[in-house]
Design a protein around this motif. Structure first.
Motif, mmCIF file in Angstrom:
data_model
loop_
_atom_site.group_PDB
_atom_site.id
_atom_site.type_symbol
_atom_site.label_atom_id
_atom_site.label_comp_id
_atom_site.label_asym_id
_atom_site.label_seq_id
_atom_site.Cartn_x
_atom_site.Cartn_y
_atom_site.Cartn_z
ATOM 1 N N THR A 236 -67.191 -45.876 -7.376
ATOM 2 C CA THR A 236 -67.312 -44.473 -6.985
ATOM 3 C C THR A 236 -66.060 -43.949 -6.283
ATOM 4 O O THR A 236 -65.436 -43.004 -6.767
ATOM 5 N N THR A 237 -65.679 -44.554 -5.172
ATOM 6 C CA THR A 237 -64.592 -43.965 -4.381
ATOM 7 C C THR A 237 -63.409 -44.893 -4.140
ATOM 8 O O THR A 237 -62.457 -44.495 -3.473
ATOM 9 N N ASP A 238 -63.444 -46.129 -4.627
ATOM 10 C CA ASP A 238 -62.252 -46.976 -4.511
ATOM 11 C C ASP A 238 -61.075 -46.288 -5.192
ATOM 12 O O ASP A 238 -61.246 -45.500 -6.143
ATOM 13 N N ARG A 239 -59.894 -46.625 -4.734
ATOM 14 C CA ARG A 239 -58.677 -45.971 -5.223
ATOM 15 C C ARG A 239 -58.578 -45.982 -6.748
ATOM 16 O O ARG A 239 -58.140 -45.009 -7.368
ATOM 17 N N ASP A 240 -58.983 -47.088 -7.377
ATOM 18 C CA ASP A 240 -58.862 -47.184 -8.837
ATOM 19 C C ASP A 240 -60.232 -47.212 -9.519
ATOM 20 O O ASP A 240 -60.363 -47.750 -10.624
ATOM 21 N N ALA A 241 -61.246 -46.613 -8.880
ATOM 22 C CA ALA A 241 -62.586 -46.596 -9.480
ATOM 23 C C ALA A 241 -62.586 -45.880 -10.829
ATOM 24 O O ALA A 241 -63.173 -46.367 -11.802
ATOM 25 N N ASP A 242 -61.913 -44.737 -10.894
ATOM 26 C CA ASP A 242 -61.871 -44.007 -12.161
ATOM 27 C C ASP A 242 -61.120 -44.792 -13.233
ATOM 28 O O ASP A 242 -61.502 -44.781 -14.409
ATOM 29 N N ASP A 243 -60.061 -45.490 -12.840
ATOM 30 C CA ASP A 243 -59.323 -46.325 -13.799
ATOM 31 C C ASP A 243 -60.226 -47.428 -14.348
ATOM 32 O O ASP A 243 -60.151 -47.776 -15.529
ATOM 33 N N LEU A 244 -61.072 -47.992 -13.477
ATOM 34 C CA LEU A 244 -61.992 -49.037 -13.917
ATOM 35 C C LEU A 244 -62.938 -48.493 -14.980
ATOM 36 O O LEU A 244 -63.175 -49.132 -16.016
ATOM 37 N N LEU A 245 -63.465 -47.313 -14.749
ATOM 38 C CA LEU A 245 -64.393 -46.726 -15.714
ATOM 39 C C LEU A 245 -63.698 -46.376 -17.024
ATOM 40 O O LEU A 245 -64.285 -46.487 -18.101
ATOM 41 N N ARG A 246 -62.422 -45.983 -16.951
ATOM 42 C CA ARG A 246 -61.677 -45.730 -18.192
ATOM 43 C C ARG A 246 -61.478 -47.027 -18.977
ATOM 44 O O ARG A 246 -61.487 -47.016 -20.210
ATOM 45 N N LEU A 247 -61.286 -48.143 -18.257
ATOM 46 C CA LEU A 247 -61.177 -49.436 -18.936
ATOM 47 C C LEU A 247 -62.491 -49.769 -19.644
ATOM 48 O O LEU A 247 -62.489 -50.238 -20.796
ATOM 49 N N PHE A 248 -63.598 -49.513 -18.981
ATOM 50 C CA PHE A 248 -64.895 -49.744 -19.609
ATOM 51 C C PHE A 248 -65.007 -48.901 -20.894
ATOM 52 O O PHE A 248 -65.464 -49.395 -21.932
#
Length: 433
Positions: A236-248
């Protein structure tokens, strides 16, 4: 994701244990015992678990406290006395470490052939950071993922966390991993595990995941993680949370099945709103969340706990997958539940949930031959027996063939069982013990 609340991860380790235990009305001797346990078995928790998940008004019975904080019974009484004695007399660090090592070696640190039978060989070289137990699945242990956001007291992978290099399974040789998978087209799925691979930054995780997408025969990618329960801010709010979801999303877009193998132990872990938001964000990528965990004494050994857990995860769009039996390693003597009682709990919980939640299988032992499921207790030819089958096996010919073990009320693991009816083996190719 925009949010005014951006928590920063803060870990607590054995040096913080005394301070954390000040919240609990324990005597000095009781605190000493817990320190002694943490000198042998790993302890790590974090501010989220401590402040948002544990119900301190219910401690020491609170299930998440018991899940994450050492308990005196986790060590055999003679070993506990030995370690507390060393701490009381402030023994030199080397002496404490030697004593801890001796105790660990008696706790079956690598069950079910992890350091021998499961290690694959490629071009004459043992790939010690991989495990290949079943023909179609390879486990990958990234070197940078050999810790967790918090440690479960019953963890069967505790040897990864105690600072002894000879006990650790880990690799950073991504090229060797890819070469092995290309040489073994029968492998259709990989499980990236640890530790917890989601302690790694997305940039590092990407180095392990993206090469898998170059191998046509790999059709599914699994990530084994407790992060949804122990640090949901990772999504949700970790610095690279959105990057993680893009990897998924990239994995899913490649045409592969991406499964987050989420380790949930108790429904209390699902109650914070951030967990539900994290699960929603993961599912929005096209990944599937499959939920599993072990049955452990004093934490979730009730049908009510499991029925609520399966109902809640199903409502949140996840898939109940396995209920495991506590493995024959580490503090199994403290956390293990007899197989007959484990099946009663499973069956009673299973009967309370809807068909959508009955995707779950259990109780399951990840034993040397494979995943042994306890189907029930019955009377056959005048003998009381356990009815079992293998969900998965080293030898595929053994999968889904029912077999019988003599009923034993004290049995907690596969090696405790003996073939029924005086037989010398369970099935051809499946020996006792």
């Amino acid at each position: 994701m925009s949010s005014a609340h951006h928590p920063r991860f803060r870990a607590f380790t054995p040096r913080d244990l005394d301070g954390l235990l000040q919240r609990v009305p324990l005597t000095a001797d009781q605190r000493l015992a817990l320190r002694a346990v943490s000198a042998v078995l790993p302890f790590r928790t974090n501010a989220y678990v401590v402040d948002e998940v544990i119900d301190w008004s219910a401690v020491p019975e609170d299930p998440i406290f018991r899940l994450t904080f050492p308990q005196a019974g986790m060590l055999p009484a003679p070993d506990l006395r030995r370690m507390t004695g060393l701490l009381v007399r402030e023994a030199p660090r080397g002496e404490v470490l030697r004593a801890a090592h001796e105790i660990r070696m008696r706790l079956n640190p690598h069950p079910s052939g992890q350091l021998d039978a499961n290690v694959p060989v490629h071009e004459g070289r043992r790939l010690t950071g991989l495990q290949h137990k079943y023909p179609e699945t390879v486990l990958v242990f990234p070197r940078q993922g050999q810790t967790c956001h918090a440690y479960c007291t019953y963890c069967f992978r505790w040897p990864q966390f105690v600072g002894e290099a000879d006990l650790r399974i880990a690799t950073d040789d991504i090229e060797a991993t890819s070469a092995y998978l290309r040489a073994h087209p029968e492998v259709t799925g990989t499980l990236v595990t640890g530790g917890d691979p989601l302690v790694m930054s997305t940039e590092v995780l990407r180095r392990y995941v993206e090469p898998l997408l170059e191998i046509d025969t790999v059709r599914s990618v699994r990530l084994g993680t407790k992060s949804l329960a122990f640090w949901p801010y990772r999504f949700t709010t970790d610095r690279d949370a959105d990057d993680l979801l893009r990897l998924f999303e990239k994995v899913v877009a490649s045409g592969r099945h991406l499964a987050l193998m989420a380790h949930f132990t108790h429904p209390q872990e699902l109650r914070p709103a951030v967990v539900r938001e994290a699960m929603r964000r993961v599912r929005d990528t096209g990944a599937v969340i499959r939920c599993q965990g072990p049955l452990v004494a004093g934490i979730n050994d009730s049908a009510e706990a499991w029925a609520e857990l399966w109902d809640e995860t199903t409502t949140l769009g996840a898939v109940p997958y396995y209920q495991f039996v506590e493995r024959d390693t580490g503090p199994q003597g403290y956390f293990g539940v007899p197989l007959y009682r484990g099946h009663q709990i499973f069956r009673d919980a299973y009967a309370r949930v809807s068909g959508l939640a009955r995707t779950v299988r259990g109780p399951v032992m990840s034993a040397m031959p494979g995943k042994v499921c306890v189907d029930g207790v019955a009377e056959v030819a005048g003998e009381k027996v356990f009815v079992l089958h293998l969900i998965q096996a080293r030898d595929p010919d053994l999968v889904d063939r029912p077999f019988f073990a003599a009923y034993d009320e004290g049995a907690t693991w596969f090696t405790d069982l003996k073939p029924a009816f005086g037989a010398s083996r369970f099935l051809p190719g499946l020996e006792a013990g």
